[in-house]
Design an enzyme around this catalytic site. Structure first.
Site, PDB file in Angstrom:
ATOM      1  N   CYS A   1       1.032  -1.031   0.086  1.00 16.73           N
ATOM      2  CA  CYS A   1       0.105  -0.567   0.109  1.00 16.73           C
ATOM      3  C   CYS A   1       0.797   1.594   0.031  1.00 16.73           C
ATOM      4  CB  CYS A   1      -1.189   0.254   0.903  1.00 16.73           C
ATOM      5  SG  CYS A   1      -0.122  -0.861   2.944  1.00 16.73           S
TER       6      CYS A   1
ATOM      7  N   ARG B   1       7.427 -10.827   5.315  1.00 12.95           N
ATOM      8  CA  ARG B   1       7.632 -10.633   6.585  1.00 12.95           C
ATOM      9  C   ARG B   1       8.169 -11.808   7.521  1.00 12.95           C
ATOM     10  NH1 ARG B   1       1.382  -9.428   5.708  1.00 12.95           N
ATOM     11  NH2 ARG B   1       1.309  -7.927   4.695  1.00 12.95           N
TER      12      ARG B   1
ATOM     13  N   GLN C   1       1.278 -11.239  -2.840  1.00 12.33           N
ATOM     14  CA  GLN C   1      -0.395 -10.723  -2.742  1.00 12.33           C
ATOM     15  C   GLN C   1      -0.451 -10.713  -3.524  1.00 12.33           C
ATOM     16  OE1 GLN C   1       0.400  -7.596   0.525  1.00 12.33           O
ATOM     17  NE2 GLN C   1      -0.750  -8.815   2.096  1.00 12.33           N
TER      18      GLN C   1
ATOM     19  N   ASP D   1      -2.572  -8.019  -4.572  1.00 12.10           N
ATOM     20  CA  ASP D   1      -3.478  -6.763  -4.141  1.00 12.10           C
ATOM     21  C   ASP D   1      -3.542  -5.661  -4.649  1.00 12.10           C
ATOM     22  OD1 ASP D   1      -3.319  -5.690  -1.500  1.00 12.10           O
ATOM     23  OD2 ASP D   1      -1.063  -5.542  -1.215  1.00 12.10           O
TER      24      ASP D   1
ATOM     25  N   HIS E   1      -5.428  -1.291  -4.381  1.00 14.61           N
ATOM     26  CA  HIS E   1      -6.072  -0.093  -3.662  1.00 14.61           C
ATOM     27  C   HIS E   1      -6.861   0.961  -4.382  1.00 14.61           C
ATOM     28  CE1 HIS E   1      -2.232  -2.131  -1.484  1.00 14.61           C
ATOM     29  NE2 HIS E   1      -2.883  -1.905  -0.116  1.00 14.61           N
TER      30      HIS E   1
ATOM     31  N   LYS F   1     -12.569  -3.566   9.143  1.00 11.58           N
ATOM     32  CA  LYS F   1     -12.135  -4.331   8.013  1.00 11.58           C
ATOM     33  C   LYS F   1     -12.796  -5.335   8.144  1.00 11.58           C
ATOM     34  CE  LYS F   1      -8.858  -8.183  10.028  1.00 11.58           C
ATOM     35  NZ  LYS F   1      -7.169  -8.748   9.727  1.00 11.58           N
TER      36      LYS F   1
ATOM     37  N   HIS G   1      -8.407  -0.475   1.036  1.00 10.75           N
ATOM     38  CA  HIS G   1      -7.161  -2.089   0.631  1.00 10.75           C
ATOM     39  C   HIS G   1      -7.840  -3.123   0.564  1.00 10.75           C
ATOM     40  CE1 HIS G   1      -4.201   0.332   3.201  1.00 10.75           C
ATOM     41  NE2 HIS G   1      -5.300   1.204   3.452  1.00 10.75           N
TER      42      HIS G   1
END
Length: 660
Positions: A353, A382, A400, A402, A404, A487, A533
């Site tokens: 992000c 991570r 991911q 991912d 946005h 979320k 997100h």
């Protein structure tokens, strides 16, 4: 003796009853064999508790969540007693209930062996048959220290009383946060003390109330979950209200073991996690690469159809970027340590992000561009502790899917609505159909969360309304929000009923402010966008593992690395099958021919083990007639299918994405 009046609460029914002073909860629910405890004024109590005038008392059934926890914690005590009867030198750690079972930690000289577990389980059965009574008594810190002078870990827990939040890894089940209590296991006939443990309780009335249990395995565990503390030996077990439920659970575990993605990944040659690379870092083999490519390709096409724009970002960044985003102060423990060069600290990317924010900020934006949907297959890293790394489902390096979304506040409700529908529809396309939604909100008492109360309330309500439109179960998760916003998590059940957290959708008013993101509104003023997100798979690796276990390796044909294998009855039939395979490949199908020297039946067994959707069998009659025979995964067979028809059938099954 005087009378006392109590209210018995059962679901929505209330019954007032007058009983004599000294009446216990056990007497209140006499004859109700499935009741193992009582809830009084919201607190769980043993059945030996004496009810008081005006109290509201609710029966706790053994099959309820609280009842199962009481059953399993009581069984943990029986296990600990059995261990100390067989190994008197063993020192006690903690023994809380966990999902589907319990564990207890012990400090012993040597790790437990499978033979030790068998002996401990046999001793537990003896204790269970003795019918020992669980008896609660209140004590003081000083008295407990004298009684438990030979138990160093219990002495440490006594020091945690009143601050149970520090009692990591289940210690709060031992000490609680109020008065200090010890539970004695008393002989059913003489009342003599057989064993004791520091414990908050409550417990079952007697060990005979434990219907069914089994010890599962043992392993090492650091005391209170810290690598700085001694390594103890942890024994895991399971306990159930009936023998039938225990049997069903063990059968479930056996099926889950067969479906373990790590086991299937090796058997089907899909991926591996080489020791040379390090824990939590996987490599995908050619067959696994095909499955992953198909997963990504279908997702990419669906995103393009939904007006997402694809971006790419680097794997490393200056550390300051993650300070700006708020991740380093709030999530630093989950990131790898910094790398220093050119006089600055850099970090491996743990989330995409912040970089997407930089893309938004790279030039001026107009309200006419919104909503702007950015999407990336972004690899992140991570630092997961070694104890929690688990195959592909908890990795240290993963990709991911991912996205946005940047939109106006006015667009946010519609965007959340369509986004959640998009997510659920795409998960259904991959074969998952049983969902519930979880709404994670902030804890107003915690300092973990950033942003104003008004922003949190607005974002939470928008998510709630979007979730309710899906007509799916909505489960609250107080305090479970990300530090920057609430979320929605999609929980999906697989083929054997396990629940997996899949997609997450998070509303964020905070990062746009921290990055100074702006767009020009219709009135010419600068305004701040809302940021949403969204990770649909969570990570490609984890979703790969979930699908692998969901299908037990038998992927639908559109995802299968090999969609069909030609099986010749004899060597003379190989050229014919190779022609068929070549025609199939021109149509985009993945078809191989087994031209090995193995006999036909062995070839069939080999392909069954590889879980190939179709086997194309050819003999003399097929060659003469220009046909093939289909053999399906379930062993059924369809003979004499014309080649063109067979190819059309394969194409149809792949394009419709159905399981065969």
């Amino acid at each position: 003796m005087s009378d006392v009046r109590v209210i018995i609460q059962r679901d929505s029914e209330r019954e007032e009853r007058v009983v004599t002073t000294g009446t216990t909860a056990a007497e209140l629910f006499a004859g109700e064999r499935t009741v193992v405890a009582a809830r009084v004024a919201g607190e769980l109590k043993d059945l030996a508790y004496e009810v008081r005038d005006g109290e509201e008392v609710e029966p706790v059934e053994i099959s309820s969540e609280d009842g199962l926890n009481i059953l399993r914690h009581s069984t943990a005590h029986v296990m600990a007693q059995a261990v100390q009867e067989l190994h008197p030198e063993a020192k006690l750690g903690i023994g809380p209930p966990v999902r589907d079972g319990f564990y207890y930690d012990f400090d012993v000289e040597k790790p437990f062996t499978p033979e030790d577990l068998k002996a401990i389980e046999k001793k537990m059965q003896e204790i269970q048959k003795r019918g020992q009574r669980f008896s609660r008594r209140v004590t003081t810190d000083e008295a407990a220290r004298v009684e438990l002078a030979d138990e160093p870990y219990k002495l440490e827990l006594i020091g945690l009383k009143g601050n149970a939040a520090q009692a990591a890894d289940g210690a709060d089940a031992e000490v609680g946060s109020g008065e200090l209590t010890i539970y004695d296991n008393l002989d059913a006939k003489t009342g003599e003390l057989c064993w004791k443990d520091l414990c908050r309780g409550p417990h079952l009335p007697t060990t005979r109330n434990i219907p069914a249990f089994k010890l599962m395995r043992s392993g090492g565990a650091y005391w209170r979950g810290s690598e700085k503390n001694p390594m103890l030996q942890r024994i895991y077990g399971t306990a159930w209200p009936t023998k039938e439920e225990l049997k069903a659970h063990l059968e479930f575990l056996a099926e889950a073991e067969k479906r373990d993605h790590r086991k299937l990944g090796a058997e089907l040659d899909l991926f591996s996690i080489p020791e040379e690379l390090g824990s939590g870092l996987a490599v995908f083999h050619p067959k696994g690469g095909i499955v992953r490519r198909e997963m990504e390709a279908y997702s990419r096409q669906k995103h393009e159809d939904a007006d997402y724009e694809f971006v790419n970002t680097p794997h490393i960044s200056k550390e300051e970027l993650f300070v700006t985003s708020g991740h380093l102060p709030h999530y630093g423990d989950g990131m790898f340590p910094p790398v220093e060069f050119d006089g600055q600290n850099y970090r491996l990317k743990a989330m995409n992000c912040p970089m997407h924010n930089l893309i938004f900020k790279a030039r001026g934006r107009s309200y006419r561009e919104l909503p702007l949907r950015l999407f990336e297959f972004g690899t992140v890293y991570r630092y997961e502790k070694s104890g929690v790394v688990h195959g592909l489902t908890r990795a240290r390096g993963f990709t991911q899917d991912d996205s946005h979304i940047y939109c106006t506040k006015e667009q946010m409700p519609q965007e959340l609505d369509s986004l959640l529908t998009f997510v659920l529809d795409l998960l259904r396309d991959y074969g998952l159909n049983d969902f519930e939604l979880e709404l994670s909100t902030r804890d107003p008492e915690s300092d973990k969360f950033i942003g104003t109360d008004e922003a949190w309330e607005e974002a939470t309500e928008a998510l709630r309304l979007a979730a309710e439109k899906q007509n799916l179960p909505l489960v609250p998760d107080p305090g479970g929000a990300a530090f920057y916003g609430p979320k929605i998590s999609v929980q999906a059940k697989d083929a054997i009923g396990r629940s997996w957290q899949m997609s997450t959708i998070q509303v964020d008013f905070n990062q746009p402010e921290r990055f100074g993101l702006e767009y020009t509104g219709s009135d010419g003023t600068k305004q701040q966008p809302v940021m949403i997100h969204r990770a649909l798979f969570g990570s490609i690796e984890r979703f790969f593992a979930v699908l692998l276990e969901h299908y037990a390796g038998a992927f639908p044909a559109w995802l299968a690395p090999v969609q069909a294998v030609g099986i010749p009855i004899g060597d003379a039939h190989i050229p014919y099958l190779r022609e068929f395979a070549a025609e199939a490949k021109k149509k985009g199908l993945r078809v191989d021919v087994d031209a090995s020297s193995d006999r036909m039946q062995k070839k069939i067994r080999n392909q069954q083990k590889q879980k190939v959707p179709f086997m194309i069998i050819v003999g003399d009659e097929d060659m003469a007639a220009g046909t093939v025979s289909f053999r399906y995964r379930d062993g059924s067979q369809e003979n004499g299918i014309p080649r063109d028809e067979a190819l059309a059938k394969l194409v149809d099954v792949v394009e419709r994405r159905v399981q065969v």
